[in-house]
Design an enzyme around this catalytic site. Structure first.
Site, mmCIF file in Angstrom:
data_model
loop_
_atom_site.group_PDB
_atom_site.id
_atom_site.type_symbol
_atom_site.label_atom_id
_atom_site.label_comp_id
_atom_site.label_asym_id
_atom_site.label_seq_id
_atom_site.Cartn_x
_atom_site.Cartn_y
_atom_site.Cartn_z
ATOM 1 N N LYS A 41 85.800 -10.827 -42.375
ATOM 2 C CA LYS A 41 84.536 -11.403 -42.873
ATOM 3 C C LYS A 41 84.716 -12.855 -43.293
ATOM 4 O O LYS A 41 83.949 -13.731 -42.878
ATOM 5 C CB LYS A 41 84.031 -10.585 -44.071
ATOM 6 C CG LYS A 41 82.894 -11.241 -44.830
ATOM 7 C CD LYS A 41 82.437 -10.409 -46.002
ATOM 8 C CE LYS A 41 83.188 -10.615 -47.272
ATOM 9 N NZ LYS A 41 82.898 -11.839 -48.034
ATOM 10 N N ASN A 42 85.711 -13.120 -44.135
ATOM 11 C CA ASN A 42 85.826 -14.463 -44.707
ATOM 12 C C ASN A 42 86.216 -15.516 -43.670
ATOM 13 O O ASN A 42 85.824 -16.676 -43.786
ATOM 14 C CB ASN A 42 86.804 -14.470 -45.886
ATOM 15 C CG ASN A 42 86.197 -13.752 -47.089
ATOM 16 O OD1 ASN A 42 85.012 -13.453 -47.106
ATOM 17 N ND2 ASN A 42 87.023 -13.473 -48.086
ATOM 18 N N CYS A 135 77.707 -15.637 -59.531
ATOM 19 C CA CYS A 135 77.513 -14.286 -59.033
ATOM 20 C C CYS A 135 78.161 -13.341 -60.026
ATOM 21 O O CYS A 135 78.708 -13.782 -61.036
ATOM 22 C CB CYS A 135 78.088 -14.122 -57.627
ATOM 23 S SG CYS A 135 79.853 -14.296 -57.581
ATOM 24 N N ARG A 140 81.724 -19.526 -60.450
ATOM 25 C CA ARG A 140 82.021 -20.068 -59.128
ATOM 26 C C ARG A 140 81.388 -21.434 -58.855
ATOM 27 O O ARG A 140 80.492 -21.574 -58.018
ATOM 28 C CB ARG A 140 81.649 -19.058 -58.048
ATOM 29 C CG ARG A 140 82.359 -17.738 -58.277
ATOM 30 C CD ARG A 140 82.040 -16.717 -57.230
ATOM 31 N NE ARG A 140 82.822 -16.876 -56.023
ATOM 32 C CZ ARG A 140 82.837 -15.987 -55.033
ATOM 33 N NH1 ARG A 140 82.133 -14.902 -55.113
ATOM 34 N NH2 ARG A 140 83.561 -16.200 -53.962
ATOM 35 N N ASP A 328 90.603 -9.949 -53.944
ATOM 36 C CA ASP A 328 89.679 -9.077 -53.214
ATOM 37 C C ASP A 328 90.218 -7.653 -53.024
ATOM 38 O O ASP A 328 89.514 -6.796 -52.490
ATOM 39 C CB ASP A 328 89.323 -9.686 -51.850
ATOM 40 C CG ASP A 328 88.383 -10.871 -51.990
ATOM 41 O OD1 ASP A 328 87.895 -11.119 -53.099
ATOM 42 O OD2 ASP A 328 88.145 -11.562 -50.967
ATOM 43 N N ARG A 420 77.452 -5.619 -47.366
ATOM 44 C CA ARG A 420 77.699 -7.065 -47.251
ATOM 45 C C ARG A 420 79.003 -7.327 -46.515
ATOM 46 O O ARG A 420 79.104 -8.274 -45.741
ATOM 47 C CB ARG A 420 77.829 -7.692 -48.656
ATOM 48 C CG ARG A 420 76.578 -8.108 -49.316
ATOM 49 C CD ARG A 420 76.920 -8.939 -50.528
ATOM 50 N NE ARG A 420 77.936 -9.930 -50.174
ATOM 51 C CZ ARG A 420 78.924 -10.352 -50.963
ATOM 52 N NH1 ARG A 420 79.027 -9.877 -52.186
ATOM 53 N NH2 ARG A 420 79.783 -11.239 -50.558
HETATM 54 C C1 UD1 Z 1 86.902 -17.025 -51.170
HETATM 55 C C2 UD1 Z 1 86.530 -15.687 -50.570
HETATM 56 C C3 UD1 Z 1 86.492 -14.614 -51.645
HETATM 57 C C4 UD1 Z 1 87.809 -14.575 -52.410
HETATM 58 C C5 UD1 Z 1 88.176 -15.965 -52.918
HETATM 59 C C6 UD1 Z 1 89.561 -16.015 -53.563
HETATM 60 C C7 UD1 Z 1 85.097 -16.372 -48.735
HETATM 61 C C8 UD1 Z 1 83.741 -16.351 -48.141
HETATM 62 N N1 UD1 Z 1 85.223 -15.809 -49.939
HETATM 63 O O1 UD1 Z 1 85.872 -17.368 -52.085
HETATM 64 O O2 UD1 Z 1 86.264 -13.352 -51.006
HETATM 65 O O3 UD1 Z 1 87.709 -13.695 -53.504
HETATM 66 O O4 UD1 Z 1 88.165 -16.908 -51.829
HETATM 67 O O5 UD1 Z 1 90.521 -15.558 -52.691
HETATM 68 O O6 UD1 Z 1 86.031 -16.827 -48.123
HETATM 69 N N2 UD1 Z 1 86.544 -22.853 -58.116
HETATM 70 C C9 UD1 Z 1 86.208 -23.935 -58.909
HETATM 71 N N3 UD1 Z 1 85.635 -25.030 -58.313
HETATM 72 C C10 UD1 Z 1 85.380 -25.068 -56.955
HETATM 73 C C11 UD1 Z 1 85.741 -23.956 -56.170
HETATM 74 C C12 UD1 Z 1 86.318 -22.861 -56.792
HETATM 75 O O7 UD1 Z 1 86.430 -23.931 -60.115
HETATM 76 O O8 UD1 Z 1 84.855 -26.091 -56.485
HETATM 77 C C13 UD1 Z 1 87.138 -21.656 -58.768
HETATM 78 C C14 UD1 Z 1 86.241 -20.426 -58.619
HETATM 79 O O9 UD1 Z 1 85.266 -20.381 -59.622
HETATM 80 C C15 UD1 Z 1 87.234 -19.288 -58.727
HETATM 81 C C16 UD1 Z 1 88.501 -19.875 -58.086
HETATM 82 O O10 UD1 Z 1 88.319 -21.292 -58.085
HETATM 83 O O11 UD1 Z 1 87.487 -18.977 -60.067
HETATM 84 C C17 UD1 Z 1 88.752 -19.401 -56.691
HETATM 85 O O12 UD1 Z 1 87.648 -19.705 -55.868
HETATM 86 P P1 UD1 Z 1 87.762 -20.017 -54.311
HETATM 87 O O13 UD1 Z 1 89.191 -19.906 -53.882
HETATM 88 O O14 UD1 Z 1 87.038 -21.278 -54.035
HETATM 89 O O15 UD1 Z 1 86.958 -18.798 -53.717
HETATM 90 P P2 UD1 Z 1 85.763 -18.852 -52.665
HETATM 91 O O16 UD1 Z 1 86.075 -19.814 -51.577
HETATM 92 O O17 UD1 Z 1 84.472 -18.936 -53.362
#
Ligand code: UD1
Length: 443
Positions: A41-42, A135, A140, A328, A420
């Site tokens: 999915k990701n 969420c 996030r 995850d 989802r």
């Molecule tokens: C992706 C995955 C999700 C997985 C996560 C961590 C997808 C679609 N989703 O989510 O399933 O759980 O990686 O492996 O690929 N953060 C910030 N600022 C930012 C971005 C992130 O503070 O600009 C924080 C987030 O709030 C969170 C952490 O960093 O606490 C990790 O987030 P991130 O690695 O970005 O996850 P996603 O890309 O949203």
């Protein structure tokens, strides 16, 4: 004593019955056979956004059948891209990208759709994408995406919940930059890597995420002619180019779906195979399954067999960016730990609010205490089926796992969370011998 009528100021109106999809699971039936793992999915979500980088036709194969994929396709179609879906495939014609503005109603339904910001900015020099919002599992934010794009020369205004990014100058082209991420965010690494493929000059992303989905996205971009190296390590180097060309690209197998099935084998003490998988992507999950006393055997390069040994020992897990234990898989693994002998500690370090499944496990007899981002689990000899509610995607899978292991019937509500991100989860479990059914209930 005489019965007295209840007096109310307004007449009582009966609650209106509503139809809802539920999952009914009869626990304690052994599983056997083999299960086919769908595309990741990701990976698919990021790569779908990546098709916007190319002004040509792209075909993606091994696409899982998921609600999130449909939502992402709707977001991309709203930008003017023609998409044709056939089972397992998506064909994109991105020659007529019409607008750089992603609609709020669609982006708000799927956080990953924010990832279109990088490709839009790289290709059109502008992007208007609503903030995805928080969420259930945490706030996030997208600050790392935004700061990286600013370092590449984008001017960013965040107004009324919309991120508006523009590149000034005649050619409206992003400039290569050296970017250090404060945290190895998966999404920010993807956004910036995609944006850099069409930027002028070299971009270096330090402290980049190293997840297999990053490597898959880099492979996809390379298949369109992009110059990327170092993906899979914490330093990614991208040489920008003028144009990317058409491609036909297969998505890697979903390591989280595969991990969920491996845990299902352990929790039900059943032996079966999962394929296709990339065993290297599952190393942290395999290591922890082995720590519980469960064997995971390689049956060739892309097939694993889960072989429980009649014992389940407690073990601690801490979620971390890859190659650490995946957040995850935290809920599904905690499901297993509720039945492991001894005490385990689960520490969630990636998201601030990812323990909602604990309350539901407790309804089934689990002994779990949450303190901040730690859960202390004391293994119990058995769980009992109960009505439970899925609170997020991975929590839904965890509840299916406890339902399969528990005595009696478990009824899970809010099944849409599962849809989802799991392609026919109950169909795949049914084929392994589970008693699991989707029903419409009037509540
Ligand atoms: C992706 C995955 C999700 C997985 C996560 C961590 C997808 C679609 N989703 O989510 O399933 O759980 O990686 O492996 O690929 N953060 C910030 N600022 C930012 C971005 C992130 O503070 O600009 C924080 C987030 O709030 C969170 C952490 O960093 O606490 C990790 O987030 P991130 O690695 O970005 O996850 P996603 O890309 O949203």
């Amino acid at each position: 004593m005489e019965d007295r009528p209840i007096k109310t100021s307004a007449p009582l109106t009966p609650t209106r019955a509503t139809a809802e999809t539920i999952l009914k699971i009869e626990g304690r039936h052994p599983l056997s056979g083999e299960v086919r793992i769908s595309g990741a999915k990701n990976s698919a979500l990021a790569i779908m956004a990546g098709t916007l980088l190319c002004s040509d036709q792209c075909r993606l194969t091994n696409i899982p059948d998921l609600a999130d994929i449909k939502r992402m396709a709707e977001v991309i179609a709203a930008l003017g891209v023609q998409i044709v879906a056939t089972p397992g495939n998506l064909d994109f014609d991105t020659r007529h990208l019409r607008t750089a503005e992603a609609p709020y109603e669609l982006v708000s339904k799927l956080r990953a759709s924010f990832f279109v910001i990088g490709p839009l900015l790289a290709r059109l020099g502008e992007a208007k994408v609503p903030m995805p919002g928080g969420c259930a599992i945490g706030a996030r934010p997208v600050d790392l995406h935004v700061r990286g794009l600013q370092a590449m020369g984008a001017e960013v205004i965040i107004e009324h919940g919309v991120v508006q990014a523009t590149v000034k100058g005649n050619r409206r082209r992003l400039q290569g930059a050296k970017i250090y991420l404060d945290y190895p965010s998966v999404g920010a690494t993807e956004t910036l890597m995609m944006a850099a493929t069409l930027a002028e000059g070299e971009t270096i992303i330090e402290n980049a995420a190293q997840e297999p989905e990053i490597v898959d996205l880099a492979n996809f971009c390379r298949s369109m002619g992009a110059y990327i190296s170092g993906d899979g390590s914490n330093k990614i180097v991208i040489q920008g180019c003028d144009r990317l060309h058409a491609t036909d690209y297969p998505i890697i197998p979903d390591r989280i779906e595969a991990g969920t099935f491996l845990v299902a084998g352990a929790i039900t003490q059943s032996e079966f195979s999962v394929f296709p998988v990339v065993p290297d992507h599952l190393l942290p999950v395999i290591a922890k399954l082995e720590a519980t006393g469960t064997k995971v055997i390689a049956e060739g390069p892309n097939r694993l067999r889960i072989k429980p040994q009649g014992i389940l020992r407690a073990t601690d897990i801490e979620t971390l960016p890859y190659p650490g234990f995946p957040t995850d898989m935290q809920a599904q693994f905690m499901a297993l730990l509720t039945l492991c002998e001894g005490s385990s500690v689960v520490t969630e370090t990636v998201f601030e609010n990812r323990m909602h499944h604990v309350a539901e496990f407790k309804r089934m007899g689990a002994d779990v205490k949450v303190k901040g981002n730690n859960a202390i689990i004391k293994g119990v000899p058995f769980l009992s089926g109960a009505p439970v509610m899925a609170t997020d995607l991975r929590a839904s899978a965890a509840l299916v796992l406890v339902g399969l292991a528990a005595e009696g019937t478990t009824i899970m509500r809010e099944v849409h969370h599962m849809d989802r991100g799991y392609d026919d989860l109950e169909g795949k479990f049914k084929a392994l011998g589970a008693r699991i059914e989707r029903l419409t209930a009037t509540l």
